[in-house]
Scaffold this motif. Structure first.
Motif, mmCIF file in Angstrom:
data_model
loop_
_atom_site.group_PDB
_atom_site.id
_atom_site.type_symbol
_atom_site.label_atom_id
_atom_site.label_comp_id
_atom_site.label_asym_id
_atom_site.label_seq_id
_atom_site.Cartn_x
_atom_site.Cartn_y
_atom_site.Cartn_z
ATOM 1 N N TYR A 570 -21.931 58.453 24.520
ATOM 2 C CA TYR A 570 -21.903 57.626 25.112
ATOM 3 C C TYR A 570 -23.241 56.690 25.496
ATOM 4 O O TYR A 570 -23.321 55.802 26.629
ATOM 5 N N GLN A 571 -24.041 58.375 26.173
ATOM 6 C CA GLN A 571 -25.095 57.718 26.816
ATOM 7 C C GLN A 571 -26.179 56.639 25.947
ATOM 8 O O GLN A 571 -26.278 55.723 26.225
ATOM 9 N N GLN A 574 -24.748 52.796 26.106
ATOM 10 C CA GLN A 574 -25.242 52.689 26.826
ATOM 11 C C GLN A 574 -25.957 51.990 26.498
ATOM 12 O O GLN A 574 -26.745 50.781 27.242
ATOM 13 N N SER A 575 -27.515 53.201 26.332
ATOM 14 C CA SER A 575 -28.819 52.311 26.176
ATOM 15 C C SER A 575 -28.461 51.128 24.833
ATOM 16 O O SER A 575 -29.291 50.422 25.513
ATOM 17 N N GLU A 577 -27.067 48.464 24.543
ATOM 18 C CA GLU A 577 -26.421 47.432 25.503
ATOM 19 C C GLU A 577 -26.910 47.044 25.957
ATOM 20 O O GLU A 577 -27.097 45.919 26.032
ATOM 21 N N ASP A 578 -27.605 47.868 26.567
ATOM 22 C CA ASP A 578 -28.868 47.781 27.767
ATOM 23 C C ASP A 578 -30.282 47.024 27.163
ATOM 24 O O ASP A 578 -30.786 45.824 27.440
#
Length: 620
Positions: A570-571, A574-575, A577-578
């Motif tokens: 998940y982390q 998120q990276s 997506e950023d």
């Protein structure tokens, strides 16, 4: 998501040059966004992988919850009681039995029940409610044609008052005949006592509760609903008892029940009084409407549990007919000739819990149910094999690299059905040869064929063998060998499956053990505890001694759970997506720059055209 052309603002686009600037910018941006599309494809595939891992974690959790959870006693393979079932043969229904002893063998008992345990009690010695009786004299002259509703033991009928006996006036005999016609003679009595009307059910007729409703003023009743039974909603002051009672000087009822003091005002409802006493005095108090009696009974049976009730300055208990206590008694029986006296009708001896139901002599044959143990083992093996097969099939799926997540532009050119078919194919092999899941299957296979310390048998000895690595360690059963082993070695089989580690027993502290301690625990414990420990290793949401959750949960977490937010995947997502957001901003900036450059070019061309037209005008 970046969409080409989204940055087109108030720019001059080809008016002077005649060029298709939008198409040219789109073509330029298509080349620029190749890297963005690749990153978007990578992110989508990563999301699918996360979902696949989470689905795998959920499958393992379901298996663990079914077979390794003490909250599911009927299927919990960690408990020896799950494997034990007994057939009971009774000569009579006077006794029932439950086996609690894990070492119980086939046996027979003869139970002679001489006396059942009872609780101390008090019961009204007479009916407590008064008959339905008027407060005023009945006015027969106004009864003709009046309609009343009469309910006898739940049967409701509407009756019109009229002359039935042929006399010129309505009398109580006419009302009696109406009741007889409606419900049958001999059930309801109607009397006139010096002008006061009195109605009641006839004792011994089998009828009990009588209710009359309507405009009852002419009948001499002050209420529109009267009954020969108490209503739980009645206040104490409104109780219509056969025997009147008085409150104390303060208008209260003062009781002491088993050492608990109670004080009830005249406005307290009968229901509230009953509930309060029952809740606080370790007794059960009820009003038996059919028999019109009150019953107070101690919650515990036996001679040692007495019932003590006293009343000060009021006489409600006397009015309710609760004047004497019937003492409780112990259960007395002979078990194979041995006398047993207990305060309760349920007791344990030799690992068997007996419940006495009635005074009788009962022979009980108890036999171990080997078929139930066979069914338990076979059902577990089938579900275990299903789990292994599902994971093995998933791990053997080969990815088709001709299919990949679709870009936005590709989806725009396809129908929803086409997208669904494509993406389903793109997900095939998403966990192909995953190291973590393959390690889990291999660990399960290894612990099943490794002997249990202190246990005299192995799975192979009872006809259960493990396949090789290729099938993920599925179990195969030799039915005849397993049945024979159950008949001769059921205790050893149960120990093989359920033996708990002596050094590090139970399930609660497993995650806190060191690696060396886990090695000792695994060597000592039975096969089901070993499988439980492996599932905990991968899908536990509890932190271990190093502060880590299960390996799979650390990687993906459970869907829509706090563990998902803290997982490594998940982390990483998120990276990604950023990164995509940053790339979108860069693409939009580049697109804007391209339009600005073309706009500047168009301005220059427009200026040049104007100058050319001016020069040409000089020569006209």
């Amino acid at each position: 998501m970046y969409i080409s052309g989204g940055s087109n603002g108030n720019y001059i686009t080809g008016m002077a040059s005649g060029m298709d600037v939008d198409t040219m910018v789109k073509n330029l941006m298509d080349a620029e966004r190749i890297s963005y599309d690749n990153s978007e494809i990578e992110k989508q595939y990563y999301e699918w992988q996360l979902e696949a891992y989470q689905e795998s974690a959920g499958t393992i959790l379901d298996f663990q919850s079914t077979y390794f959870d003490f909250l599911n006693p009927s299927t919990n393979m960690l408990s020896s009681s799950t494997y034990q079932s007994y057939d009971f043969s009774y000569s009579d229904s006077g006794v029932s039995a439950v086996v609690e002893n894990p070492d119980m063998m086939n046996t027979q008992y003869t139970i002679e029940t001489q006396q059942l345990a009872t609780a101390a009690s008090m019961t009204s010695d007479v009916s407590v409610s008064s008959a339905i009786s008027g407060s005023n004299a009945v006015d027969y002259s106004t009864l003709e044609g009046q309609v009343i509703t009469v309910t006898l033991d739940g049967t409701e009928k509407s009756l019109e008052i009229k002359d039935i006996d042929g006399s010129s006036d309505i009398t109580h005999e006419d009302i009696q005949l109406l009741m007889d016609d409606a419900f049958g003679s001999g059930k309801i009595s109607v009397e006139d006592n010096l002008g006061i009307l009195k109605l009641d059910t006839v004792t011994g007729s089998g009828s009990h509760e009588l209710i009359i409703e309507g405009d009852l003023t002419s009948f001499g009743f002050e209420s529109s609903k009267v009954s020969n039974r108490l209503a739980l909603t009645d206040s104490l002051k409104d109780l219509d008892l056969e025997k009147a009672f008085t409150f104390d000087l303060d208008g209260m009822v003062n009781l002491n029940v088993n050492g608990i003091a109670f004080e009830f005002s005249e406005d307290t409802s009968l229901e509230s009084m009953i509930e309060t006493i029952s809740k606080e005095a370790d007794v059960t108090m009820n009003y038996d409407k059919m028999n019109d009696k009150f019953i107070i009974e101690a919650n515990e049976t036996g001679t040692g549990n007495t019932l003590n009730i006293s009343e000060i300055d009021s006489n409600l208990m006397d009015a309710l007919g609760l004047t004497s206590v019937n003492s409780g008694q112990d259960a007395i029986c002979l078990v194979d000739g041995e006398k047993i006296v207990r305060s309760k009708n349920t007791f344990e001896t030799d690992g068997v819990i007996f419940t006495l139901n009635e005074v009788s002599t009962v022979t009980i044959d108890i036999a171990f149910d080997s078929d139930q143990l066979l069914d338990t083992v076979v059902k577990f093996v089938d579900d275990y094999n299903t789990l292994v097969t599902d994971f093995q099939n998933m791990l053997k799926e080969e990815r088709d690299y001709d299919y990949h997540p679709l870009t936005y532009a590709q989806k725009e050119a396809m129908s929803e059905d086409e997208i669904e078919v494509w993406e389903n194919q793109a997900k095939v092999g998403i966990l192909d040869s995953d190291d973590m899941l393959e390690d889990m299957l291999e660990e399960m296979r290894q612990v099943l064929y490794t002997s249990v310390e202190g246990c005299s048998i192995t799975l192979a000895d009872i006809g259960i063998t493990t396949d090789g690595y290729e099938t993920g360690g599925k179990l195969a059963i030799d039915d005849d060998k397993l049945k024979s082993a159950i008949e001769t070695s059921s205790d050893d089989i149960i120990e093989l499956f359920t033996k708990s580690s002596e050094s590090y027993p139970g399930t609660s502290s497993t995650r806190l053990l060191t690696n060396d301690e886990k090695t000792i625990r695994q060597r000592e414990e039975g096969l089901m505890y070993r499988l439980y420990d492996i599932t905990e290793k991968y899908i536990s949401s509890t932190s271990d001694s190093s502060g880590n959750k299960g390996l799979l949960i650390e990687k993906c977490g459970y869907k829509d759970n706090y563990t998902e937010l803290n997982s490594s995947m998940y982390q990483q997502l998120q990276s990604m997506e950023d990164q995509l957001l940053k790339m979108e901003e860069d693409l939009e900036e580049k697109e804007t720059n391209y339009y600005m450059q073309f706009s500047v070019m168009e301005t220059y061309i427009s200026d040049m055209n104007s100058q050319l037209q001016m020069i040409q005008s000089w020569f006209v």
